[in-house]
Design a protein around this motif. Structure first.
Motif, short mmCIF file in Angstrom:
data_model
loop_
_atom_site.label_atom_id
_atom_site.label_comp_id
_atom_site.label_asym_id
_atom_site.label_seq_id
_atom_site.Cartn_x
_atom_site.Cartn_y
_atom_site.Cartn_z
N VAL A 37 0.86 -1.19 0.00
CA VAL A 37 0.00 0.00 0.00
C VAL A 37 0.89 1.24 0.00
CG1 VAL A 37 -1.77 1.29 1.23
CG2 VAL A 37 -1.82 -1.21 1.25
N ALA A 38 0.85 1.99 -1.08
CA ALA A 38 1.57 3.26 -1.20
C ALA A 38 3.02 3.18 -0.73
CB ALA A 38 0.83 4.36 -0.42
N PRO A 39 3.85 2.31 -1.34
CA PRO A 39 5.26 2.25 -0.94
C PRO A 39 5.92 3.61 -1.14
CG PRO A 39 4.88 1.05 -3.01
CD PRO A 39 3.54 1.40 -2.46
N ARG A 40 6.68 4.04 -0.17
CA ARG A 40 7.23 5.41 -0.17
C ARG A 40 8.07 5.71 -1.40
NH1 ARG A 40 11.90 6.75 4.01
NH2 ARG A 40 12.98 5.47 2.45
N ASP A 41 8.90 4.75 -1.81
CA ASP A 41 9.83 4.99 -2.92
C ASP A 41 9.32 4.47 -4.25
OD1 ASP A 41 11.52 6.17 -1.09
OD2 ASP A 41 12.61 4.32 -0.69
N GLY A 42 7.99 4.22 -4.33
CA GLY A 42 7.41 3.76 -5.59
C GLY A 42 7.67 2.28 -5.83
N TRP A 43 7.15 1.82 -6.96
CA TRP A 43 7.28 0.40 -7.31
C TRP A 43 7.30 0.25 -8.81
CZ3 TRP A 43 8.72 -3.19 -4.08
CH2 TRP A 43 8.64 -4.53 -4.49
N PRO A 44 8.17 -0.63 -9.36
CA PRO A 44 9.08 -1.56 -8.67
C PRO A 44 10.27 -0.86 -8.02
CG PRO A 44 9.37 -1.71 -11.04
CD PRO A 44 8.19 -0.81 -10.83
N ASN A 45 10.95 -1.60 -7.15
CA ASN A 45 12.04 -1.03 -6.37
C ASN A 45 13.26 -1.95 -6.50
OD1 ASN A 45 13.77 -0.67 -3.91
ND2 ASN A 45 12.24 0.89 -3.41
#
Length: 244
Positions: A37-45
Motif C-alpha cells: 500500500v503506497a510504498p514510499r519509494d514507488g514500485w518496482p524497487n
C-alpha cells in the motif's frame, strides 16, 4: 486449487530493503501473496529485488500494489493488524500463534485472511487498525519492543507454517453464510457515516474525527455476514424513509 494462505499487506513501507526481506521471510514459510500500500519509494524497487535475492523475487513479481488500504483489503473476509499500539481501540488481541491458528480455521472455511504490517518508523496508525477485525501483538521484551518489518513478517509466517500441514480441505457449501468482504463493510461504514453526518450526529466538530474513527473501528471489529450488511443497509434506509 484455491490458495488458502493469508495475504501479507505491507502498509506504506519505506525501504526497499525491508520489502525484500519481508519477501524472503514469506517464501521461507511457503507464503507468496504480498500486497503493498503506497510504498514510499514507488514500485518496482531495485533495492527490494536485490535484497529478495533469487527465488524470493517471485513474491515481489506477484505483489499487488494499491494506493489505499481499503483497496488492498477489499476482498478479505477477516484482517489482522500487527501492532504494539492501538490498544485504545477495542479489538480482540492475538499472539502470532493464536492468530495463525485462527487464520487456518478461517481458510478451511474458504474465508480470505489478510495480515497488515505497518511502516517501519511508526507502525500502523489508528485509522489503519480501525479497519482490522483483530490485533496481533508479538510478545517481545517490553524494554525493547522494536521489531523491524522483516522480523514481524518472519515471526508471523513461521506460526502459519508451523501448523499449515494440518490444514483441512476447504469446506464446501458455505454460500448461505458467506462473510462480508472488507469492501462491503467499507461501503456500509460509508453509508452510515454519510447519513449520520446529514443528521448532525458528529457534533461538536472538534470531536468528529474521533467519533468517525470509533465508528469505523466498530464495523471492522464485527464479524458481519453479507446478509448482516444487507440488513443494516435496509434498516438505515427504512429509518430515513419513516423520518421523511
Amino acid at each position: 486449487m484455491t490458495d488458502l494462505s493469508p495475504v501479507f499487506i505491507l502498509v506504506r513501507p519505506q525501504m526497499g530493503e525491508n520489502i525484500g526481506s519481508a519477501a524472503r521471510a514469506m517464501l521461507n514459510f511457503g507464503l507468496n501473496r504480498m500486497r503493498l500500500v503506497a510504498p514510499r519509494d514507488g514500485w518496482p524497487n531495485s533495492r527490494a529485488v536485490a535484497t529478495a535475492s533469487g527465488a524470493a523475487g517471485q513474491v515481489l513479481d506477484r505483489a499487488g500494489v494499491f494506493d489505499t488500504l481499503p483497496e488492498a483489503i477489499g476482498d478479505c473476509d477477516f484482517v489482522f493488524a500487527t501492532t504494539a499500539r492501538g490498544r485504545e481501540l477495542v479489538k480482540p488481541i492475538y499472539t502470532p500463534e493464536g492468530a495463525m491458528q485462527a487464520a487456518r480455521d478461517m481458510a478451511a472455511q474458504g474465508r480470505r485472511v489478510g495480515v497488515m504490517f505497518g511502516p517501519e518508523r511508526a507502525g500502523l496508525e489508528n485509522e489503519d487498525i480501525s479497519r482490522a477485525n483483530a490485533i496481533i501483538s508479538i510478545p517481545v521484551n517490553p524494554d525493547f519492543a522494536s521489531l523491524n518489518l522483516g522480523q514481524a513478517v518472519l515471526l508471523t509466517g513461521y506460526e502459519w507454517r508451523r501448523g499449515a500441514a494440518a490444514l483441512p480441505p476447504m469446506v464446501p457449501g458455505l454460500a448461505g453464510g458467506d462473510m462480508a468482504t472488507k469492501v462491503e463493510v467499507e461501503r456500509l461504514g460509508d453509508h452510515y457515516e454519510e447519513r449520520l453526518a446529514e443528521a448532525g450526529f458528529f457534533f461538536p466538530e472538534t470531536k468528529a474525527p474521533s467519533m468517525k474513527l470509533n465508528l469505523r473501528n466498530m464495523w471492522g471489529r464485527m464479524a458481519l455476514t453479507r446478509a448482516d450488511v444487507q440488513m443494516l443497509h435496509g434498516m438505515l434506509r427504512q429509518i430515513l424513509r419513516y423520518r421523511d
